[in-house]
Design a protein around this motif. Structure first.
Motif, PDB file in Angstrom:
ATOM      1  N   GLY A 189       0.808  -1.212   0.000  1.00 41.00           N
ATOM      2  CA  GLY A 189       0.000   0.000   0.000  1.00 41.00           C
ATOM      3  C   GLY A 189       0.843   1.264   0.000  1.00 41.00           C
ATOM      4  O   GLY A 189       0.542   2.229  -0.711  1.00 41.00           O
ATOM      5  N   VAL A 190       1.911   1.273   0.782  1.00 37.13           N
ATOM      6  CA  VAL A 190       2.792   2.444   0.821  1.00 37.13           C
ATOM      7  C   VAL A 190       3.510   2.623  -0.512  1.00 37.13           C
ATOM      8  O   VAL A 190       3.672   3.759  -0.992  1.00 37.13           O
TER       9      VAL A 190
ATOM     10  N   TRP B 181       1.003   4.170  -2.857  1.00 38.55           N
ATOM     11  CA  TRP B 181       0.800   5.577  -2.484  1.00 38.55           C
ATOM     12  C   TRP B 181       1.974   6.444  -2.941  1.00 38.55           C
ATOM     13  O   TRP B 181       1.783   7.542  -3.475  1.00 38.55           O
TER      14      TRP B 181
ATOM     15  N   ARG C  94       1.883   6.930  -6.714  1.00 35.90           N
ATOM     16  CA  ARG C  94       0.791   7.804  -7.189  1.00 35.90           C
ATOM     17  C   ARG C  94       1.006   9.257  -6.790  1.00 35.90           C
ATOM     18  O   ARG C  94       0.805  10.167  -7.603  1.00 35.90           O
ATOM     19  N   TRP C  95       1.405   9.508  -5.554  1.00 32.68           N
ATOM     20  CA  TRP C  95       1.435  10.865  -5.050  1.00 32.68           C
ATOM     21  C   TRP C  95       2.833  11.453  -4.878  1.00 32.68           C
ATOM     22  O   TRP C  95       2.971  12.668  -4.698  1.00 32.68           O
TER      23      TRP C  95
ATOM     24  N   TYR D 187       9.695   8.258  -5.295  1.00 32.27           N
ATOM     25  CA  TYR D 187       9.404   6.829  -5.289  1.00 32.27           C
ATOM     26  C   TYR D 187      10.658   5.981  -5.503  1.00 32.27           C
ATOM     27  O   TYR D 187      10.938   5.056  -4.733  1.00 32.27           O
TER      28      TYR D 187
ATOM     29  N   ILE E 199       5.505   7.260   5.873  1.00 35.43           N
ATOM     30  CA  ILE E 199       4.221   7.908   6.164  1.00 35.43           C
ATOM     31  C   ILE E 199       4.427   9.148   7.023  1.00 35.43           C
ATOM     32  O   ILE E 199       3.827  10.202   6.783  1.00 35.43           O
TER      33      ILE E 199
ATOM     34  N   ALA F 191       3.289  12.178   4.749  1.00 35.80           N
ATOM     35  CA  ALA F 191       1.847  12.407   4.893  1.00 35.80           C
ATOM     36  C   ALA F 191       1.584  13.821   5.391  1.00 35.80           C
ATOM     37  O   ALA F 191       2.429  14.428   6.058  1.00 35.80           O
TER      38      ALA F 191
END
Length: 303
Positions: A123-124, A127, A130-131, A136, A213, A217
């Motif tokens: 999931g990370v 994320w 994508r963002w 990345y 995160i 985040a």
């Protein structure tokens, strides 16, 4: 004999024009490499999927190909247990027995151990892709280097987890409560190396997720959850008797090397890289004003 050529006149060297052109090309390549480090390009989705798939296949292949040296693994477990006793931190057995007495809690921890290790990490990664496409590649490199170092530990330091220690007195919570959640219990023992416990990748990966995160985040509560995730994972791996405290320390050391390797490669800490590659940033839109504002002001003179 003919007249000497320009190369012969220069002692065998290339003409100045060719030399300057070569130097210009070299400088351009160096500048391009520096720019790629400062602002990595957006990764291609098909390449990333193939890379992750192949990497996990190689990870599983190497991890499970390590000889299961049970006698050596039991000896190493004894060393770790004695070391923790000498340091006064050998509380794994007490935690294991205390949590095992609460059926719903230990069952939840068994499933936590089996699932979130992969679900949250994937999931990370999604994320990030994508963002944070500009970060990345670098952050993913940290994870890959960490895992590669762990494979070296699995090979050279086979270690029996607490639940498999001879006369260790630990409870195998998966067997006791009839749940699945450990590759060291049940049918999974035939497809997974039972003694690949040092270092703990549950801690290495969860800390990688938590830090990513926390630093990237925006919402405070999400950042707090990011920090709590590796803490909860540490409690789980100890309560389920899958790892010693020292396995967690080994996982953190592997992660530290991963961050340092990425720092050397990208010349920056991974979380400081631009969120979006510089070449993809949209140029600022020109400011438009009403047409009449641009006309010269008309002044009237009283006569």
């Amino acid at each position: 004999m003919g007249e000497p050529t320009e190369i012969q006149q220069n002692g065998g060297r290339m003409p100045d024009g060719a030399t300057r052109a070569a130097q210009t090309r070299t400088a351009a390549l160096r500048e391009r490499a520096r720019e790629q480090r400062r602002s990595p390009a957006r990764p291609r989705i098909w390449f990333e999927l193939a890379l992750i798939g192949i990497s996990y296949w190689v990870y599983s292949l190497v991890r499970n190909a390590v000889p299961e040296q049970e006698s050596v693994a039991q000896k190493h477990a004894g060393w770790i247990w004695d070391l923790e006793h000498s340091l006064g931190i050998a509380v794994e057995r007490s935690v294991n027995h205390a949590v095992d007495s609460v059926g719903w809690l230990i069952t939840g921890m068994n499933y936590y151990y089996a699932t979130l290790h992969f679900v949250v990490t994937i999931g990370v990664l999604v994320w990030l892709y994508r963002w944070h496409p500009g970060r990345y590649g670098a952050v993913r490199t940290v994870l890959f280097v960490t895992t590669a170092i762990a494979l070296v530990g699995f090979y050279f330091f086979p270690l029996a987890p607490p639940r498999l220690m001879t006369d260790g007195g630990f409870i195998d919570t998966v067997k006791t409560h009839g749940t699945w959640g450990s590759m060291a219990s049940g049918p999974a023992t035939h497809v997974s190396n039972q003694f690949a416990a040092m270092p703990s990748m549950h801690i290495g990966w969860s800390t990688w997720c938590g830090l990513t995160i926390f630093f990237l985040a925006r919402r405070t509560w999400v950042r707090v959850l990011g920090l709590l995730y590796p803490v909860a994972t540490l409690v789980v791996i100890v309560a389920t008797a899958n790892h010693f405290w020292m396995d967690a320390v080994g996982g953190l050391l592997c992660l530290l090397v991963g961050f340092l390797a990425a720092r050397w490669l990208y010349h920056s800490w991974v979380y400081r890289l631009p969120q979006v590659p510089a070449r993809e940033e949209k140029p600022a839109e020109p400011v438009t004003v009403p047409e009449q504002w641009s006309e010269p002001a008309v002044t009237t003179v009283r006569r």
